[in-house]
Scaffold this motif. Sequence first.
Motif, PDB file in Angstrom:
ATOM      1  N   GLU A  30      11.393 -61.527  10.557  1.00 19.79           N
ATOM      2  CA  GLU A  30      11.668 -62.847  10.014  1.00 19.79           C
ATOM      3  C   GLU A  30      13.094 -63.263  10.315  1.00 19.79           C
ATOM      4  OE1 GLU A  30       9.466 -64.803   8.799  1.00 19.79           O
ATOM      5  OE2 GLU A  30       7.866 -63.333   8.863  1.00 19.79           O
ATOM      6  N   GLU A  31      13.990 -62.305  10.434  1.00 13.36           N
ATOM      7  CA  GLU A  31      15.392 -62.583  10.743  1.00 13.36           C
ATOM      8  C   GLU A  31      15.764 -61.806  11.996  1.00 13.36           C
ATOM      9  OE1 GLU A  31      17.152 -64.690   9.066  1.00 13.36           O
ATOM     10  OE2 GLU A  31      15.743 -65.001   7.403  1.00 13.36           O
ATOM     11  N   ALA A  32      16.829 -62.266  12.671  1.00 10.45           N
ATOM     12  CA  ALA A  32      17.317 -61.525  13.830  1.00 10.45           C
ATOM     13  C   ALA A  32      17.883 -60.190  13.363  1.00 10.45           C
ATOM     14  CB  ALA A  32      18.381 -62.346  14.558  1.00 10.45           C
ATOM     15  N   HIS A  33      17.906 -59.207  14.248  1.00 10.53           N
ATOM     16  CA  HIS A  33      18.481 -57.895  13.923  1.00 10.53           C
ATOM     17  C   HIS A  33      19.939 -58.034  13.522  1.00 10.53           C
ATOM     18  CE1 HIS A  33      15.324 -55.084  14.615  1.00 10.53           C
ATOM     19  NE2 HIS A  33      15.102 -55.473  15.852  1.00 10.53           N
ATOM     20  N   ASP A  34      20.337 -57.278  12.509  1.00  9.41           N
ATOM     21  CA  ASP A  34      21.751 -57.205  12.138  1.00  9.41           C
ATOM     22  C   ASP A  34      22.354 -56.025  12.888  1.00  9.41           C
ATOM     23  OD1 ASP A  34      24.223 -57.104  11.039  1.00  9.41           O
ATOM     24  OD2 ASP A  34      23.568 -56.496   9.031  1.00  9.41           O
ATOM     25  N   TYR A  35      23.085 -56.328  13.948  1.00 12.07           N
ATOM     26  CA  TYR A  35      23.666 -55.264  14.758  1.00 12.07           C
ATOM     27  C   TYR A  35      25.035 -54.814  14.232  1.00 12.07           C
ATOM     28  CZ  TYR A  35      20.097 -56.078  18.321  1.00 12.07           C
ATOM     29  OH  TYR A  35      18.921 -56.176  18.999  1.00 12.07           O
ATOM     30  N   ARG A  36      25.533 -55.451  13.162  1.00 18.40           N
ATOM     31  CA  ARG A  36      26.813 -55.066  12.559  1.00 18.40           C
ATOM     32  C   ARG A  36      27.923 -55.014  13.600  1.00 18.40           C
ATOM     33  NH1 ARG A  36      22.896 -52.168  10.661  1.00 18.40           N
ATOM     34  NH2 ARG A  36      23.390 -50.286  11.848  1.00 18.40           N
ATOM     35  N   TYR A  37      28.145 -56.155  14.238  1.00 15.96           N
ATOM     36  CA  TYR A  37      29.232 -56.254  15.213  1.00 15.96           C
ATOM     37  C   TYR A  37      30.585 -56.085  14.518  1.00 15.96           C
ATOM     38  CZ  TYR A  37      26.017 -58.427  18.628  1.00 15.96           C
ATOM     39  OH  TYR A  37      24.998 -58.697  19.510  1.00 15.96           O
ATOM     40  N   PHE A  38      31.512 -55.456  15.209  1.00 14.51           N
ATOM     41  CA  PHE A  38      32.916 -55.501  14.775  1.00 14.51           C
ATOM     42  C   PHE A  38      33.797 -55.247  16.004  1.00 14.51           C
ATOM     43  CE2 PHE A  38      31.735 -51.049  14.270  1.00 14.51           C
ATOM     44  CZ  PHE A  38      32.835 -50.347  14.763  1.00 14.51           C
ATOM     45  N   PRO A  39      35.042 -55.760  16.024  1.00 15.67           N
ATOM     46  CA  PRO A  39      35.907 -55.613  17.206  1.00 15.67           C
ATOM     47  C   PRO A  39      36.112 -54.146  17.561  1.00 15.67           C
ATOM     48  CG  PRO A  39      36.821 -57.217  15.683  1.00 15.67           C
ATOM     49  CD  PRO A  39      35.671 -56.576  14.967  1.00 15.67           C
ATOM     50  N   ASP A  40      36.030 -53.845  18.842  1.00 16.94           N
ATOM     51  CA  ASP A  40      36.242 -52.470  19.289  1.00 16.94           C
ATOM     52  C   ASP A  40      37.709 -52.108  19.104  1.00 16.94           C
ATOM     53  OD1 ASP A  40      36.788 -50.169  21.100  1.00 16.94           O
ATOM     54  OD2 ASP A  40      34.655 -50.406  21.530  1.00 16.94           O
ATOM     55  N   PRO A  41      38.001 -51.074  18.314  1.00 16.72           N
ATOM     56  CA  PRO A  41      39.418 -50.744  18.044  1.00 16.72           C
ATOM     57  C   PRO A  41      40.140 -50.104  19.218  1.00 16.72           C
ATOM     58  CG  PRO A  41      37.945 -49.132  17.029  1.00 16.72           C
ATOM     59  CD  PRO A  41      37.062 -50.199  17.587  1.00 16.72           C
ATOM     60  N   ASP A  42      39.403 -49.682  20.244  1.00 17.01           N
ATOM     61  CA  ASP A  42      40.028 -49.006  21.387  1.00 17.01           C
ATOM     62  C   ASP A  42      40.359 -49.947  22.532  1.00 17.01           C
ATOM     63  OD1 ASP A  42      39.774 -46.563  20.093  1.00 17.01           O
ATOM     64  OD2 ASP A  42      37.773 -46.203  20.929  1.00 17.01           O
ATOM     65  N   LEU A  43      39.990 -51.230  22.416  1.00 18.52           N
ATOM     66  CA  LEU A  43      40.162 -52.161  23.538  1.00 18.52           C
ATOM     67  C   LEU A  43      40.917 -53.404  23.077  1.00 18.52           C
ATOM     68  CD1 LEU A  43      36.552 -51.840  24.962  1.00 18.52           C
ATOM     69  CD2 LEU A  43      38.639 -51.119  26.132  1.00 18.52           C
ATOM     70  N   LEU A  44      41.936 -53.773  23.860  1.00 18.07           N
ATOM     71  CA  LEU A  44      42.707 -54.981  23.563  1.00 18.07           C
ATOM     72  C   LEU A  44      41.942 -56.220  24.007  1.00 18.07           C
ATOM     73  CD1 LEU A  44      46.251 -53.814  24.707  1.00 18.07           C
ATOM     74  CD2 LEU A  44      45.483 -54.149  22.355  1.00 18.07           C
ATOM     75  N   PRO A  45      42.204 -57.375  23.415  1.00 14.42           N
ATOM     76  CA  PRO A  45      41.606 -58.625  23.907  1.00 14.42           C
ATOM     77  C   PRO A  45      42.056 -58.916  25.338  1.00 14.42           C
ATOM     78  CG  PRO A  45      42.522 -58.913  21.710  1.00 14.42           C
ATOM     79  CD  PRO A  45      42.988 -57.578  22.196  1.00 14.42           C
ATOM     80  N   VAL A  46      41.271 -59.733  26.016  1.00 17.37           N
ATOM     81  CA  VAL A  46      41.560 -60.117  27.404  1.00 17.37           C
ATOM     82  C   VAL A  46      42.076 -61.548  27.402  1.00 17.37           C
ATOM     83  CG1 VAL A  46      40.584 -60.458  29.705  1.00 17.37           C
ATOM     84  CG2 VAL A  46      39.761 -58.588  28.259  1.00 17.37           C
ATOM     85  N   ALA A  47      43.262 -61.746  27.979  1.00 20.96           N
ATOM     86  CA  ALA A  47      43.871 -63.081  28.055  1.00 20.96           C
ATOM     87  C   ALA A  47      44.284 -63.339  29.500  1.00 20.96           C
ATOM     88  CB  ALA A  47      45.075 -63.183  27.125  1.00 20.96           C
ATOM     89  N   PRO A  48      43.393 -63.911  30.322  1.00 21.46           N
ATOM     90  CA  PRO A  48      43.704 -64.105  31.753  1.00 21.46           C
ATOM     91  C   PRO A  48      44.887 -65.054  31.949  1.00 21.46           C
ATOM     92  CG  PRO A  48      41.362 -64.436  31.290  1.00 21.46           C
ATOM     93  CD  PRO A  48      42.048 -64.388  29.974  1.00 21.46           C
ATOM     94  N   GLU A  49      45.787 -64.672  32.834  1.00 21.73           N
ATOM     95  CA  GLU A  49      46.932 -65.527  33.153  1.00 21.73           C
ATOM     96  C   GLU A  49      46.527 -66.591  34.169  1.00 21.73           C
ATOM     97  OE1 GLU A  49      49.988 -62.969  34.533  1.00 21.73           O
ATOM     98  OE2 GLU A  49      50.365 -62.062  32.557  1.00 21.73           O
ATOM     99  N   PRO A  50      47.202 -67.743  34.174  1.00 22.56           N
ATOM    100  CA  PRO A  50      46.851 -68.821  35.113  1.00 22.56           C
ATOM    101  C   PRO A  50      46.872 -68.381  36.576  1.00 22.56           C
ATOM    102  CG  PRO A  50      48.298 -69.649  33.404  1.00 22.56           C
ATOM    103  CD  PRO A  50      48.227 -68.168  33.202  1.00 22.56           C
ATOM    104  N   ALA A  51      47.860 -67.583  36.969  1.00 24.73           N
ATOM    105  CA  ALA A  51      47.929 -67.133  38.368  1.00 24.73           C
ATOM    106  C   ALA A  51      46.719 -66.277  38.725  1.00 24.73           C
ATOM    107  CB  ALA A  51      49.226 -66.360  38.608  1.00 24.73           C
ATOM    108  N   TRP A  52      46.276 -65.489  37.772  1.00 28.80           N
ATOM    109  CA  TRP A  52      45.107 -64.625  37.980  1.00 28.80           C
ATOM    110  C   TRP A  52      43.861 -65.472  38.188  1.00 28.80           C
ATOM    111  CZ3 TRP A  52      41.126 -61.730  35.081  1.00 28.80           C
ATOM    112  CH2 TRP A  52      40.935 -60.430  35.551  1.00 28.80           C
TER     113      TRP A  52
END
Length: 493
Positions: free
Chosen positions: A262-284
């Motif tokens: 009846e509801e979508a699966h609750d996958y219990r997402y949370f930010p991965d503590p071992d990986l930094l966010p990705v912020a692409p630079e304009p030159a890239w």
Amino acid sequence: MEYEAVIGLETHVQLKTRSKMWCACPNQFGAPPNTLVCPVCLGLPGVLPVPNEEAIRLTLLTGMLLNCELPPLARFDRKSYFYPDMPKNYQITQYDLPSTRNGYVEFEFEGEVRRVRIARAHLEEDVGKSFHFDQYSGVDFNRAGVPLLEIVSEPDIRGADMAYAYLTALKEILVQGGVSDCDMEKGMVRCDVNVSVRPRGSDRLGAKIEIKNMNSFSGVRRALEYEIARQIAVLESGGTLVQSTRRWDELTGTTEEMRTKEEAHDYRYFPDPDLLPVAPEPAWLDELRARCIELPLARKHRLMRQFGLPAQDAEVFKSDPALARYFESLAPRVRNPKLLANWIINNLRAKLAELQAEQTAAARAEDPHAPASPPPGPECLRFPPGALVELVELVENRTLSSTAAQQVFAEMFATGRRPADIVQEKGLAQVSDAGQLEKLCDEVLAAHPGPAEDYRKGKTAALNFLKGQVMKLSRGKANPVIVGEILERKLRG
């Protein structure tokens, strides 16, 4: 009551990288089970993932090719996923901050350009593969950790054939863009289908039915044809549809229920503590834009406008960028680009296919399990590009008949010699001298009075017989256009 289908597709595509997403293990198909693994892709305690930079590049490149927004910040999350083929018991993916979002794919369907919106294309890792035997099961983790791009469409698709056209267009973009090889036999593309039906004209969505892990586009089409008809039949009989997950059985041509929800699966997402966010630079991002290709559909329409090609010819060049580049390099040098396209599509492409078959047969003579040889491109040709231009000109100015030109082309392809040299050596030049052709026509009319009389009585097909006799008498060298004109003039008195 008329019903319409509402379909959204989740397409999972393995990215074309040399190594896996979080470790240096090779991204390779066909190795013995569990030989391309390490502590990272096996999820052993104490290991740390290191992102694959090229996989991030290919994800953003895909976003550009699919007209997506590229958010300034993306993040990796952990998705709880308790299945035997996921060694960590969670999957590293992207959830609320994906690398790309809000794009679209345009493609031709039923004579129109259609657009399917892309909700997101996010980066994650693939899982292993389970094998089931008589008495036990096994898991091969070679595929675990391979970079995987999940491309999620909005529910803009309205039928099985439209879904097939969308997937075909998406695959063309990804392959030609260098994002993925999309080899379905190697499991590089898989698809989850979400489908519901509703009364035509309604804006309310019906119960969503998900069909999991489709591994061929034709299978997606067949599964949708069956499932849409099944759902309509349930509603018309007074039944009720509930949200559920089904599987496609290729042998029976039916879908089978796996579970209801009846509801979508609750996958219990949370930010991965071992990986930094990705912020692409304009030159890239500027470097990535330089890797963008002209989209296949845009190339087709441009070739039609620029060179006056019919849609059928331009469609071939849409699907084969190497042939398209070859055509475009030569087209400015000929008076009739359409004639050049005919030779490339009908003759050159056929010869390249024969060469590929020969190379594959030779490889499999040594190793019966050798893969098919890759399609050879125009760069492997023995003759210089100008030789094909020369051949087209010889045909266009009626120096060569079409039959003789085929013979010259075969010799060119095999030896690399120029057309003029082959024509001179074999004496293939077409006879267009009116005086010589008059004599040949007189001989044929004298030898075949019956067909000549048939033509005079209105049996126009007799003219083709007489033309054939002239061509035979000239050993194929007579210009058939001029021969036809002379015969008609003489027969009409």
